[in-house]
Motif scaffolding. Structure first.
Motif, PDB file in Angstrom:
ATOM      1  N   TRP A 196       0.843  -1.184   0.000  1.00  0.00           N
ATOM      2  CA  TRP A 196       0.000   0.000   0.000  1.00  0.00           C
ATOM      3  C   TRP A 196       0.883   1.240   0.000  1.00  0.00           C
ATOM      4  O   TRP A 196       1.983   1.225   0.564  1.00  0.00           O
ATOM      5  CB  TRP A 196      -0.918   0.024   1.215  1.00  0.00           C
ATOM      6  N   ILE A 197       0.376   2.295  -0.623  1.00  0.00           N
ATOM      7  CA  ILE A 197       1.158   3.526  -0.692  1.00  0.00           C
ATOM      8  C   ILE A 197       0.258   4.741  -0.508  1.00  0.00           C
ATOM      9  O   ILE A 197      -0.882   4.764  -0.979  1.00  0.00           O
ATOM     10  CB  ILE A 197       1.918   3.617  -2.037  1.00  0.00           C
ATOM     11  N   THR A 198       0.755   5.715   0.233  1.00  0.00           N
ATOM     12  CA  THR A 198       0.089   7.000   0.375  1.00  0.00           C
ATOM     13  C   THR A 198       1.071   8.085   0.002  1.00  0.00           C
ATOM     14  O   THR A 198       2.280   7.941   0.192  1.00  0.00           O
ATOM     15  CB  THR A 198      -0.435   7.208   1.803  1.00  0.00           C
ATOM     16  N   LYS A 199       0.564   9.197  -0.528  1.00  0.00           N
ATOM     17  CA  LYS A 199       1.429  10.251  -1.039  1.00  0.00           C
ATOM     18  C   LYS A 199       1.000  11.614  -0.511  1.00  0.00           C
ATOM     19  O   LYS A 199      -0.190  11.896  -0.362  1.00  0.00           O
ATOM     20  CB  LYS A 199       1.395  10.260  -2.571  1.00  0.00           C
ATOM     21  N   SER A 200       1.991  12.438  -0.256  1.00  0.00           N
ATOM     22  CA  SER A 200       1.769  13.846   0.067  1.00  0.00           C
ATOM     23  C   SER A 200       2.360  14.696  -1.052  1.00  0.00           C
ATOM     24  O   SER A 200       3.483  14.467  -1.486  1.00  0.00           O
ATOM     25  CB  SER A 200       2.434  14.213   1.393  1.00  0.00           C
ATOM     26  N   ASP A 201       1.601  15.695  -1.494  1.00  0.00           N
ATOM     27  CA  ASP A 201       2.096  16.631  -2.501  1.00  0.00           C
ATOM     28  C   ASP A 201       2.509  17.969  -1.890  1.00  0.00           C
ATOM     29  O   ASP A 201       2.910  18.881  -2.620  1.00  0.00           O
ATOM     30  CB  ASP A 201       1.029  16.876  -3.575  1.00  0.00           C
ATOM     31  N   ASP A 202       2.399  18.086  -0.553  1.00  0.00           N
ATOM     32  CA  ASP A 202       2.721  19.345   0.102  1.00  0.00           C
ATOM     33  C   ASP A 202       3.764  19.171   1.207  1.00  0.00           C
ATOM     34  O   ASP A 202       3.665  19.747   2.281  1.00  0.00           O
ATOM     35  CB  ASP A 202       1.452  20.011   0.653  1.00  0.00           C
ATOM     36  N   ASN A 203       4.768  18.331   0.902  1.00  0.00           N
ATOM     37  CA  ASN A 203       5.907  18.135   1.795  1.00  0.00           C
ATOM     38  C   ASN A 203       5.510  17.589   3.159  1.00  0.00           C
ATOM     39  O   ASN A 203       6.100  17.925   4.182  1.00  0.00           O
ATOM     40  CB  ASN A 203       6.688  19.441   1.966  1.00  0.00           C
ATOM     41  N   GLY A 204       4.489  16.722   3.175  1.00  0.00           N
ATOM     42  CA  GLY A 204       4.108  16.032   4.394  1.00  0.00           C
ATOM     43  C   GLY A 204       3.017  16.691   5.211  1.00  0.00           C
ATOM     44  O   GLY A 204       2.648  16.183   6.267  1.00  0.00           O
ATOM     45  N   LYS A 205       2.465  17.793   4.737  1.00  0.00           N
ATOM     46  CA  LYS A 205       1.398  18.460   5.492  1.00  0.00           C
ATOM     47  C   LYS A 205       0.131  17.619   5.497  1.00  0.00           C
ATOM     48  O   LYS A 205      -0.535  17.450   6.518  1.00  0.00           O
ATOM     49  CB  LYS A 205       1.121  19.842   4.904  1.00  0.00           C
ATOM     50  N   THR A 206      -0.220  17.079   4.339  1.00  0.00           N
ATOM     51  CA  THR A 206      -1.376  16.197   4.212  1.00  0.00           C
ATOM     52  C   THR A 206      -0.996  14.992   3.358  1.00  0.00           C
ATOM     53  O   THR A 206      -0.064  15.058   2.547  1.00  0.00           O
ATOM     54  CB  THR A 206      -2.575  16.914   3.558  1.00  0.00           C
ATOM     55  N   PHE A 207      -1.752  13.898   3.540  1.00  0.00           N
ATOM     56  CA  PHE A 207      -1.520  12.678   2.768  1.00  0.00           C
ATOM     57  C   PHE A 207      -2.828  12.177   2.169  1.00  0.00           C
ATOM     58  O   PHE A 207      -3.917  12.366   2.749  1.00  0.00           O
ATOM     59  CB  PHE A 207      -0.923  11.577   3.647  1.00  0.00           C
ATOM     60  N   SER A 208      -2.727  11.519   1.033  1.00  0.00           N
ATOM     61  CA  SER A 208      -3.881  10.874   0.416  1.00  0.00           C
ATOM     62  C   SER A 208      -4.237   9.604   1.177  1.00  0.00           C
ATOM     63  O   SER A 208      -3.445   9.080   1.958  1.00  0.00           O
ATOM     64  CB  SER A 208      -3.561  10.531  -1.040  1.00  0.00           C
ATOM     65  N   THR A 209      -5.431   9.103   0.922  1.00  0.00           N
ATOM     66  CA  THR A 209      -5.796   7.782   1.432  1.00  0.00           C
ATOM     67  C   THR A 209      -4.984   6.725   0.686  1.00  0.00           C
ATOM     68  O   THR A 209      -4.807   6.815  -0.535  1.00  0.00           O
ATOM     69  CB  THR A 209      -7.292   7.522   1.231  1.00  0.00           C
ATOM     70  N   GLU A 210      -4.476   5.734   1.409  1.00  0.00           N
ATOM     71  CA  GLU A 210      -3.602   4.754   0.767  1.00  0.00           C
ATOM     72  C   GLU A 210      -4.334   3.944  -0.292  1.00  0.00           C
ATOM     73  O   GLU A 210      -5.551   3.704  -0.192  1.00  0.00           O
ATOM     74  CB  GLU A 210      -2.990   3.814   1.808  1.00  0.00           C
ATOM     75  N   THR A 211      -3.572   3.510  -1.296  1.00  0.00           N
ATOM     76  CA  THR A 211      -4.087   2.665  -2.356  1.00  0.00           C
ATOM     77  C   THR A 211      -3.121   1.506  -2.588  1.00  0.00           C
ATOM     78  O   THR A 211      -1.949   1.570  -2.220  1.00  0.00           O
ATOM     79  CB  THR A 211      -4.238   3.440  -3.681  1.00  0.00           C
ATOM     80  N   LYS A 212      -3.601   0.454  -3.210  1.00  0.00           N
ATOM     81  CA  LYS A 212      -2.736  -0.663  -3.559  1.00  0.00           C
ATOM     82  C   LYS A 212      -1.770  -0.217  -4.656  1.00  0.00           C
ATOM     83  O   LYS A 212      -2.188   0.364  -5.662  1.00  0.00           O
ATOM     84  CB  LYS A 212      -3.561  -1.845  -4.053  1.00  0.00           C
ATOM     85  N   ALA A 213      -0.503  -0.503  -4.448  1.00  0.00           N
ATOM     86  CA  ALA A 213       0.490  -0.053  -5.407  1.00  0.00           C
ATOM     87  C   ALA A 213       0.427  -0.826  -6.715  1.00  0.00           C
ATOM     88  O   ALA A 213       0.672  -0.266  -7.785  1.00  0.00           O
ATOM     89  CB  ALA A 213       1.887  -0.173  -4.790  1.00  0.00           C
ATOM     90  N   TRP A 214       0.091  -2.112  -6.646  1.00  0.00           N
ATOM     91  CA  TRP A 214       0.155  -2.970  -7.827  1.00  0.00           C
ATOM     92  C   TRP A 214      -0.987  -3.964  -7.769  1.00  0.00           C
ATOM     93  O   TRP A 214      -1.331  -4.497  -6.706  1.00  0.00           O
ATOM     94  CB  TRP A 214       1.514  -3.686  -7.858  1.00  0.00           C
ATOM     95  N   VAL A 215      -1.579  -4.248  -8.922  1.00  0.00           N
ATOM     96  CA  VAL A 215      -2.745  -5.131  -8.974  1.00  0.00           C
ATOM     97  C   VAL A 215      -2.364  -6.602  -8.894  1.00  0.00           C
ATOM     98  O   VAL A 215      -3.191  -7.451  -8.545  1.00  0.00           O
ATOM     99  CB  VAL A 215      -3.565  -4.879 -10.256  1.00  0.00           C
ATOM    100  N   GLN A 216      -1.118  -6.924  -9.222  1.00  0.00           N
ATOM    101  CA  GLN A 216      -0.701  -8.326  -9.234  1.00  0.00           C
ATOM    102  C   GLN A 216      -0.789  -8.915  -7.826  1.00  0.00           C
ATOM    103  O   GLN A 216      -0.290  -8.335  -6.864  1.00  0.00           O
ATOM    104  CB  GLN A 216       0.733  -8.457  -9.749  1.00  0.00           C
ATOM    105  N   GLU A 217      -1.388 -10.082  -7.698  1.00  0.00           N
ATOM    106  CA  GLU A 217      -1.598 -10.718  -6.400  1.00  0.00           C
ATOM    107  C   GLU A 217      -0.438 -11.647  -6.070  1.00  0.00           C
ATOM    108  O   GLU A 217      -0.530 -12.868  -6.194  1.00  0.00           O
ATOM    109  CB  GLU A 217      -2.939 -11.455  -6.385  1.00  0.00           C
ATOM    110  N   THR A 218       0.639 -11.077  -5.614  1.00  0.00           N
ATOM    111  CA  THR A 218       1.809 -11.865  -5.239  1.00  0.00           C
ATOM    112  C   THR A 218       1.852 -12.170  -3.751  1.00  0.00           C
ATOM    113  O   THR A 218       2.686 -12.950  -3.301  1.00  0.00           O
ATOM    114  CB  THR A 218       3.097 -11.099  -5.587  1.00  0.00           C
ATOM    115  N   GLY A 219       0.966 -11.529  -2.972  1.00  0.00           N
ATOM    116  CA  GLY A 219       1.100 -11.592  -1.529  1.00  0.00           C
ATOM    117  C   GLY A 219       2.311 -10.790  -1.094  1.00  0.00           C
ATOM    118  O   GLY A 219       3.038 -10.209  -1.914  1.00  0.00           O
ATOM    119  N   ALA A 220       2.545 -10.735   0.211  1.00  0.00           N
ATOM    120  CA  ALA A 220       3.721 -10.050   0.751  1.00  0.00           C
ATOM    121  C   ALA A 220       4.155 -10.763   2.015  1.00  0.00           C
ATOM    122  O   ALA A 220       3.323 -11.144   2.841  1.00  0.00           O
ATOM    123  CB  ALA A 220       3.428  -8.580   1.041  1.00  0.00           C
ATOM    124  N   CYS A 221       5.450 -10.973   2.152  1.00  0.00           N
ATOM    125  CA  CYS A 221       6.009 -11.669   3.302  1.00  0.00           C
ATOM    126  C   CYS A 221       5.699 -10.878   4.571  1.00  0.00           C
ATOM    127  O   CYS A 221       6.184  -9.747   4.738  1.00  0.00           O
ATOM    128  CB  CYS A 221       7.509 -11.838   3.109  1.00  0.00           C
TER     129      CYS A 221
END
Length: 393
Positions: A196-221
């Motif tokens: 999952w990834i969330t991004k700020s466009d204002d140097n950390g003042k606010t962040f977007s709601t997280e989204t899945k970075a990649w659609v491929q279902e590889t799982g994660a350790c």
């Protein structure tokens, strides 16, 4: 018998080798973490100031401290608290803080929270651990109150990561489970996990709601860390370990050409093992090339990544036995210094080793291994503007 010319050539080669080894030793400087801290995280700004975040206190409910150095790590400024008391965790070695420098040199820090103050875990019906973030105040006198960035995912386990660029973009990534993958939906275990990834466009003042970075279902350790990197050209890269069918613990490289809006994934290194290796990774970059490091089967590897494409893995020389937590740095000469731990484990310290590689990726003749890694810790490395390297441990 050898001729005088052969003797002279042999002596000259010996002196050249000795001088090269001495030059290498002189350019690799070793420093202890201040205040008996562990888990050093380093970043060097354009003015040559070294920024350090490290961990102190109880391994399950500890604190993060921040300090600066003007002399490459020989001395540091008085430490400044980063987090609320006890909200960080060191146990497992891969869940601690990570640091990034953003626009105007702003210091950003993210870490796994030690308390169950995060989003509701539908599996258990109880809140889970949060992914926490803070940044240095405008005044530079301290850090802002920490914030939880997990809104749509749950099940945080392995360590998250942070990256920033000079344009004001800040990225925080972790792997977890979404509501659609909760128990009862037909998916179980680590195969449900995604990056999952969330991004700020204002140097950390606010962040977007997280989204899945990649659609491929590889799982994660589940109990492995990951690493995200933001290049000066706007590209974003990330490393993580998969958990497909619970046995395919492969290293994947995610790359984005649109400042983190979408990612493409590629398999970097295969490894089949029905266990969680509790591994960590590293990514560093210069003006043209990105360098990545990871561990696999007791050995550590690194490679160059150009245009989002990785080269062949390069293994550290010597016997591969219990090597973990690789960290790397690259200087202006194109030399790469790879640092890793040996013999560390659960509630167990060990030693660290390092190997210098030339611009062509060939190991030099001089390698060093030293004791001194405390429990739950590792070594970190940074390249200075004069071509030297500083290792903190």
């Amino acid at each position: 018998m050898i001729t005088r010319r052969q003797a002279a050539l042999t002596l000259g080669a010996t002196l050249t080798s000795f001088a090269a080894g001495r030059d290498t030793r002189d350019r690799i400087r070793l420093y202890r973490i201040p205040n008996g801290g562990i888990q050093p995280q380093l970043a060097l700004d354009d003015r040559g100031t070294l920024h350090l975040v490290y961990y102190t206190g109880d391994a399950h409910h500890g604190d993060l401290l921040y300090a600066r150095s003007k002399d490459g790590g020989a001395t540091f400024s008085p430490a400044v608290p980063v987090n609320n008391s006890g909200s960080a965790i060191a146990a497992g070695t891969i869940r601690g803080a990570q640091i990034a420098l953003g626009r105007a040199g702003r210091v950003h820090v993210a870490w796994n929270g030690s308390n169950n103050a995060g989003p509701l875990n539908p599996d258990s019906g109880k809140p889970g651990p949060p992914m926490l973030y803070s940044r240095l105040k405008d005044s530079g006198s301290g850090f802002e109150p920490e914030r939880n960035l997990m809104l749509r995912s749950f099940g945080l386990d392995g360590g998250g990561s942070i990256a920033a660029d000079k344009n004001g973009s800040v990225y925080v990534a972790w792997h977890g489970i979404g509501e659609a993958e909760a128990k009862g939906t037909g998916k179980e275990g680590e195969a449900r996990r995604r990056v999952w990834i969330t991004k700020s466009d204002d140097n950390g003042k606010t962040f977007s709601t997280e989204t899945k970075a990649w659609v491929q279902e590889t799982g994660a350790c589940g109990c492995c860390g990951m690493k995200i990197f933001a290049g000066r050209d706007g590209d974003v890269l990330a490393l993580y370990r998969s958990a497909t069918e619970s046995v395919h613990r492969d290293i994947y490289l995610l790359s984005s050409k649109d400042r983190g809006r979408t990612f493409q994934g590629s398999l970097l290194h295969k490894w089949n093992i029905n266990a969680c290796p509790m591994s960590s990774m590293d990514i560093k970059g210069d003006a043209n090339t990105v360098f990545a490091a990871w561990e696999m089967g007791g050995q550590v590897y690194w490679t160059r990544i150009t245009g989002g494409t990785a080269g062949d893995p390069i293994a550290a020389p010597g016997e591969a036995k219990g090597r973990k937590h690789p960290r790397l740095a690259v200087n202006d000469r194109g030399e790469v210094l790879l640092v890793w731990t040996e013999g560390t484990g659960w509630q167990k310290g060990g030693s660290f080793a390092y190997q210098l590689y030339d611009k062509a990726g060939m190991p030099t003749a001089w390698t060093k291994q030293l004791p001194g890694i405390p429990t739950w810790s590792f070594a970190a490395v940074v390249a200075a503007t004069d071509g030297s390297f500083s290792i903190l441990y």
